[in-house]
Design an enzyme around this catalytic site. Structure first.
Site, PDB file in Angstrom:
ATOM      1  N   THR A  48       1.016  -1.151   0.039  1.00 11.35           N
ATOM      2  CA  THR A  48       0.005  -0.049  -0.040  1.00 11.35           C
ATOM      3  C   THR A  48       0.758   1.267   0.114  1.00 11.35           C
ATOM      4  OG1 THR A  48      -1.868   1.072   1.010  1.00 11.35           O
ATOM      5  CG2 THR A  48      -0.309   0.147   2.558  1.00 11.35           C
ATOM      6  N   GLU A  49       0.419   2.261  -0.730  1.00  9.89           N
ATOM      7  CA  GLU A  49       1.303   3.442  -1.096  1.00  9.89           C
ATOM      8  C   GLU A  49       1.918   4.108   0.103  1.00  9.89           C
ATOM      9  OE1 GLU A  49      -1.021   5.752  -3.858  1.00  9.89           O
ATOM     10  OE2 GLU A  49      -2.282   6.518  -2.287  1.00  9.89           O
ATOM     11  N   ASN A  50       1.017   4.072   1.326  1.00 10.64           N
ATOM     12  CA  ASN A  50       1.298   4.951   2.292  1.00 10.64           C
ATOM     13  C   ASN A  50       2.231   3.965   3.384  1.00 10.64           C
ATOM     14  OD1 ASN A  50      -1.384   3.276   2.473  1.00 10.64           O
ATOM     15  ND2 ASN A  50      -1.614   3.599   4.505  1.00 10.64           N
TER      16      ASN A  50
END
Lengths: 224, 252
Positions: A48-50
């Protein structure tokens, strides 16, 4: 027989093409359903990009952790073996070509693999791009998961995108409720038609010249 | 003796002038330094340029700063969310300027500023309207556009623990932009749940070395932790789980 499969069936179909050992980003929205159909007995690592590799499913309601969320800002869990990292490292994983697969939604995909999924360009609309442009050009295989037609019946597979582009010549394969399409140097090729759909009926629906996909290119991750 | 700790959030944000460019950590609510933002609102600085991934959620934190009309311009990747009504209203009224940056370019531009890089070529956005007017170059057969660093006067970040030298450790996905923003500002102000004794953070686990931190303030433990252990019992906004139904709408 019908001409459409539902969103969960489509997510299951996408999941079937993701091999064990893959590092995968499922973006936000409908593509996140794919996670529900990844086989339990295989190790497929979700990014996940975060800032998390090894993302797990949503927690029970009493175990929601506001510090542990996905790109859609929903609560998630971290699996044993997970790793956290900051945003520049997270996007190095995309831009640097380290992710094997990403699955994105789309407004339009062109037959040369251009993707439009971040803005309709409507006057007055508030633009938001997030990580879509980085994912589109970064992952080794870029899968699009979408309905073939808009709610008003317009095909989302087009000769050339009219909506603002997210990325140029970046889409590998399009999974729709009617059929699975490969993006090839000769345009869209029908990898698999669901239900009563045929190459001919799909050509009629989209107004595009379609052909059957080459069986030799059936392995996931075929480059365009 | 080096002691970067300050007694309270008021002291932490003292001296931030009107017109400052301020990086604010966080991805949505995770890692958002809400106590420092509240102190900034009370401090009164205005005409600010804010760098954040989003443009505020609900009515608290960054959204509250926007609602007070202290922000002239926001540089972010994803302003429009299901709970971004404060930004949405200001934007539609023409009361805030938006520079929209793809998220990876935003992160790398921040990283570049902190690392002393003059500019860099990125493949992200090539051929899109967000690359219009930018210098382009083909390198080894691939197309890139030139992206410049984003520097700030101040960075406000949130971490789990810090020591008086400014070393920081984070928690889970609340890390997000904190470590890179801490490097990219002339002055970095960190809020932490707890300030610990020098030497008690594992040097192998320090994420932000103290050289990048100028002021440090303790704001108390998050509601979902007890003595550093996750206990849950809250919704995604950190409120007691019974206070309101969890927002499950997806940003798309």
């Amino acid at each position: 027989m019908s001409t459409r499969i539902d969103r969960n069936e489509l997510a299951e179909r996408v999941a079937a093409d993701i091999p064990e050992g893959s590092y995968v980003n499922l973006g936000i929205g409908a593509p996140t359903l794919v996670a529900n159909y990844l086989p339990d007995d295989q190790e497929i690592i979700l990014h996940t990009e975060n800032g998390l590799l090894g993302m797990g499913p949503a927690p029970d309601a009493d175990r929601i952790d506001p510090d542990l969320i996905n790109a859609g800002k929903q609560p998630v869990t971290a699996l044993p073996g997970a790793a956290y990292f900051h945003h520049a490292d997270s996007f190095a994983m995309m831009r640097g070509g380290h992710l094997d697969v990403c699955v994105l939604g789309a407004f339009q995909v062109s037959e040369t693999g251009d993707l439009a999924n971040w803005s309709t360009g409507a006057p007055g609309a508030i633009p938001a791009v997030g990580g879509a442009m980085d994912l589109a050009i970064g992952a080794k295989s870029v899968y699009v998961m979408t309905d073939l037609l808009t709610k008003t019946g317009e095909p989302k597979l087009v000769a050339a995108c009219t909506y603002p582009l997210t990325g140029v010549a970046c889409v590998t394969r399009v999974y729709t409720d009617h059929a699975v399409f490969d993006v090839t140097p000769d345009g869209f090729a029908v990898r698999e038609a669901f239900g009563e759909n045929t190459v001919e009926s799909l050509s009629e629906l989209t107004g595009l010249t379609l052909r059957e996909a080459d069986a030799a290119a059936a392995t996931s991750g075929s480059e365009t | 003796m080096i002691d970067k700790t300050v007694p309270d959030v008021e002291a932490a944000v003292a001296g931030i002038p009107d017109g400052a460019t301020i990086m604010i950590g966080g991805f949505g609510r995770a890692g958002q330094p809400v106590e420092l933002i509240d102190a900034l609102i009370a401090q009164g600085a205005g005409d600010l340029t804010i760098v954040n991934n989003n443009a505020g959620n609900g009515d608290t934190g960054l959204a509250a700063l926007l609602a007070k009309k202290r922000v002239r311009k926001i540089i972010c990747s994803f302003p429009r969310q299901h709970d971004s009504w404060v930004f949405d209203g200001l934007y539609r009224a023409g009361e805030i300027e938006l520079e929209l940056v793809p998220q990876g370019n935003l992160a790398e531009r921040i990283r570049a500023a902190g690392a002393g890089i003059g500019a860099f070529f990125s493949p992200t956005g090539v051929g899109t309207e967000l690359a219009e007017g930018k210098e382009a170059r083909e390198i080894d057969g691939r197309s890139y556009v030139l992206e410049y660093p984003i520097k700030a006067d101040f960075a406000l970040v949130s971490a789990l623990q810090g020591d008086r030298w400014g070393n920081l450790v984070y928690r889970e996905t609340a890390r997000n932009f904190g470590p890179i923003m801490a490097t990219a500002a002339a002055s970095t102000i960190a809020q932490v749940d707890e300030i610990v004794e020098l030497g008690s953070l594992d040097p192998e686990a320090v994420v932000t070395p103290g050289i990048f931190v100028d002021r440090l303030v303790a704001v108390g433990e998050r509601a979902w932790l007890d003595d550093g252990v996750f206990v849950g019992g809250v919704d995604i906004e950190g409120r007691p789980a019974t206070a309101a139904p969890t927002q499950t709408e997806v940003d798309q």
